[in-house]
Design a protein around this motif. Sequence first.
Motif, PDB file in Angstrom:
ATOM      1  N   TYR A  62      -3.202 -37.402   9.355  1.00 56.85           N
ATOM      2  CA  TYR A  62      -4.539 -37.133   8.903  1.00 56.85           C
ATOM      3  C   TYR A  62      -4.633 -36.981   7.266  1.00 56.85           C
ATOM      4  CZ  TYR A  62      -3.131 -32.217   9.229  1.00 56.85           C
ATOM      5  OH  TYR A  62      -2.381 -30.870   9.073  1.00 56.85           O
ATOM      6  N   ASP A  63      -5.931 -36.884   6.744  1.00 53.19           N
ATOM      7  CA  ASP A  63      -6.040 -36.772   5.463  1.00 53.19           C
ATOM      8  C   ASP A  63      -6.238 -35.256   5.013  1.00 53.19           C
ATOM      9  OD1 ASP A  63      -6.401 -38.117   3.064  1.00 53.19           O
ATOM     10  OD2 ASP A  63      -8.452 -38.382   3.284  1.00 53.19           O
ATOM     11  N   ARG A  64      -5.395 -34.940   4.256  1.00 51.14           N
ATOM     12  CA  ARG A  64      -5.211 -33.393   3.811  1.00 51.14           C
ATOM     13  C   ARG A  64      -6.459 -32.994   2.766  1.00 51.14           C
ATOM     14  NH1 ARG A  64      -0.933 -31.048   6.322  1.00 51.14           N
ATOM     15  NH2 ARG A  64       0.699 -32.284   6.879  1.00 51.14           N
ATOM     16  N   PRO A  65      -6.970 -33.686   1.765  1.00 44.21           N
ATOM     17  CA  PRO A  65      -7.794 -33.387   0.825  1.00 44.21           C
ATOM     18  C   PRO A  65      -8.998 -32.762   1.309  1.00 44.21           C
ATOM     19  CG  PRO A  65      -6.730 -35.531   0.106  1.00 44.21           C
ATOM     20  CD  PRO A  65      -6.146 -35.046   1.414  1.00 44.21           C
ATOM     21  N   PRO A  66      -9.641 -33.403   2.531  1.00 47.94           N
ATOM     22  CA  PRO A  66     -10.956 -32.912   2.913  1.00 47.94           C
ATOM     23  C   PRO A  66     -10.823 -31.506   3.574  1.00 47.94           C
ATOM     24  CG  PRO A  66     -10.568 -35.124   3.729  1.00 47.94           C
ATOM     25  CD  PRO A  66      -9.446 -34.609   3.015  1.00 47.94           C
ATOM     26  N   LEU A  67      -9.780 -30.973   3.648  1.00 48.09           N
ATOM     27  CA  LEU A  67      -9.494 -29.650   4.556  1.00 48.09           C
ATOM     28  C   LEU A  67     -10.004 -28.532   3.658  1.00 48.09           C
ATOM     29  CD1 LEU A  67      -5.626 -30.144   5.965  1.00 48.09           C
ATOM     30  CD2 LEU A  67      -7.958 -30.516   7.185  1.00 48.09           C
ATOM     31  N   SER A  68      -9.693 -28.600   2.465  1.00 43.96           N
ATOM     32  CA  SER A  68     -10.258 -27.585   1.563  1.00 43.96           C
ATOM     33  C   SER A  68     -11.570 -27.782   1.098  1.00 43.96           C
ATOM     34  CB  SER A  68      -9.424 -27.184   0.231  1.00 43.96           C
ATOM     35  OG  SER A  68      -9.313 -28.671  -0.388  1.00 43.96           O
ATOM     36  N   LYS A  69     -12.429 -28.744   1.570  1.00 44.78           N
ATOM     37  CA  LYS A  69     -13.731 -29.189   1.081  1.00 44.78           C
ATOM     38  C   LYS A  69     -14.539 -29.363   2.160  1.00 44.78           C
ATOM     39  CE  LYS A  69     -11.773 -32.322  -1.846  1.00 44.78           C
ATOM     40  NZ  LYS A  69     -10.537 -31.883  -1.977  1.00 44.78           N
ATOM     41  N   GLN A  70     -14.867 -30.563   2.721  1.00 51.95           N
ATOM     42  CA  GLN A  70     -15.697 -31.225   3.716  1.00 51.95           C
ATOM     43  C   GLN A  70     -15.587 -30.511   5.066  1.00 51.95           C
ATOM     44  OE1 GLN A  70     -14.123 -33.380   1.671  1.00 51.95           O
ATOM     45  NE2 GLN A  70     -15.502 -35.097   1.337  1.00 51.95           N
ATOM     46  N   MET A  71     -14.054 -30.468   5.475  1.00 50.13           N
ATOM     47  CA  MET A  71     -13.550 -29.789   6.724  1.00 50.13           C
ATOM     48  C   MET A  71     -13.823 -28.604   6.636  1.00 50.13           C
ATOM     49  SD  MET A  71     -12.256 -31.450   9.368  1.00 50.13           S
ATOM     50  CE  MET A  71     -11.332 -31.028  10.908  1.00 50.13           C
ATOM     51  N   LEU A  72     -13.691 -27.897   5.872  1.00 46.44           N
ATOM     52  CA  LEU A  72     -13.706 -26.318   5.870  1.00 46.44           C
ATOM     53  C   LEU A  72     -15.193 -25.879   5.706  1.00 46.44           C
ATOM     54  CD1 LEU A  72     -12.416 -23.389   5.318  1.00 46.44           C
ATOM     55  CD2 LEU A  72     -12.344 -23.948   3.069  1.00 46.44           C
ATOM     56  N   ARG A  73     -15.997 -26.685   5.073  1.00 45.41           N
ATOM     57  CA  ARG A  73     -17.324 -26.497   5.403  1.00 45.41           C
ATOM     58  C   ARG A  73     -18.403 -26.825   6.444  1.00 45.41           C
ATOM     59  NH1 ARG A  73     -16.948 -28.400  -0.316  1.00 45.41           N
ATOM     60  NH2 ARG A  73     -17.815 -30.333   0.179  1.00 45.41           N
ATOM     61  N   GLY A  74     -17.404 -27.494   7.346  1.00 49.59           N
ATOM     62  CA  GLY A  74     -17.781 -28.069   8.547  1.00 49.59           C
ATOM     63  C   GLY A  74     -18.723 -29.286   8.476  1.00 49.59           C
ATOM     64  N   GLU A  75     -18.740 -29.888   7.334  1.00 49.29           N
ATOM     65  CA  GLU A  75     -19.410 -31.336   7.314  1.00 49.29           C
ATOM     66  C   GLU A  75     -18.972 -32.434   8.000  1.00 49.29           C
ATOM     67  OE1 GLU A  75     -20.791 -29.534   2.749  1.00 49.29           O
ATOM     68  OE2 GLU A  75     -19.441 -31.512   2.963  1.00 49.29           O
ATOM     69  N   ILE A  76     -17.511 -32.475   8.166  1.00 45.99           N
ATOM     70  CA  ILE A  76     -17.073 -33.492   8.864  1.00 45.99           C
ATOM     71  C   ILE A  76     -16.107 -32.819   9.699  1.00 45.99           C
ATOM     72  CG2 ILE A  76     -17.140 -35.079   7.000  1.00 45.99           C
ATOM     73  CD1 ILE A  76     -14.304 -34.802   6.557  1.00 45.99           C
TER      74      ILE A  76
END
Length: 406
Positions: free
Chosen positions: A56-70
């Motif tokens: 899986y892609d790690r960069p979204p973990l601190s951004k969109q994934m953490l905010r619940g957007e994806i």
Amino acid sequence: MRRREGRLRDGGSGPAVSGVLIVGAGLAAVRTTEQLRRNGFDGPITVVGAEDHPPYDRPPLSKQMLRGEIHDVALKPAEFYGQHQITLRLGVPALGIDAAAHTVALADGETLGYDQLVIATGLVPQRIAAFEDLDGSYVLRSLDDCAALRSHAASARRAVVIGAGFIGCEVAASLRGLGVQVVLVEPQAAPLAGVLGDQAGALIARLHRDEGVDVRTGVTVDAVAGGEAVESVTLSDGSVIEADLVVVGIGSRPATEWLRSSGIDVADGVVCDAVGRTSAPDVWAIGDVACWRAADGAQVRVEHWSNVAEQAKILVAAMLDLDSAPSPGVPYFWSDQYDVKIQCLGHPRAGDTVHLVEDDCRRFVAYYERDGVLVAVVAAGVPEKIRTARAGIAAGVAISEVLQPA
């Protein structure tokens, strides 16, 4: 590629079928498999990962994934691996390499053979021992880390983020977006000062303060208080910060502990030549864990998403003995914080001379000069400046050629 006879199990005691074995199931592994198949390799490929999740892609973990957007950060659809005859061995860490026997030992007791081995184990987050056993304290490296942090953040009121590197800054921005009060603690003079220098770091601190983050620089954490859960954090200046959530983002180290008895050279990552070849025959390394030799002879380890694709092209070309291999490009990385994309092209250093050529109190452009030459551009919210600077950085143009007359 030098082929070895595929070794099969012999009465259940020998190693599994050989081929290309990739240890580490992240972006570097996927890019390597893509290049192998794209360049005509049709032998077995096995990817071994310590986590239960497919790559899986790690960069979204601190951004969109953490905010619940994806909610899906898989690098490839599940059918990709079957279509390309790639075997995933997930949830089973590798324990060590026998370079002479061309085998890798796994935590489940199995031994896998290989013709060519690619080390792609990435990074391990640094931790602070005082926080280890307290509820409400997190690091952010894995998908499971993100899920746990997101769940806690939904009810958190006040967070302390320790470390203002890329992960710390992005987590601080995401938590503010979720309505959490944030104190960002950094021992250096400014966020990202070690990467971008104090001047650009001060501009990033300004961005966070404008968004309501309490940025504390030049201080460290002295103590943490709490019974079973975090209640407060004491800083080196004596200030006490109440908190029900702490995120430790003080950096990472290459995941090389499993290589200790392998005989492979390790020094701030796996030591490689200019194409990813390690000190052991038929063993390569790529990505965050790999320390490649640069054109000037220095050993360099680059922790950027875009670097992996270039390394995969170079490594696979060398592994398969292709006639031509691509040359390394100009390094590029980015960080999304609030509505601003901070982009960097080139090799900035903290000691470079920085020319701030645009600044509207939120977005900015900075040129980095070393020995009279343009070596990097950092642009926050001004992407066109990055696009136009690539050729100049690659050519090593004089800084005087890119600066506008006063």
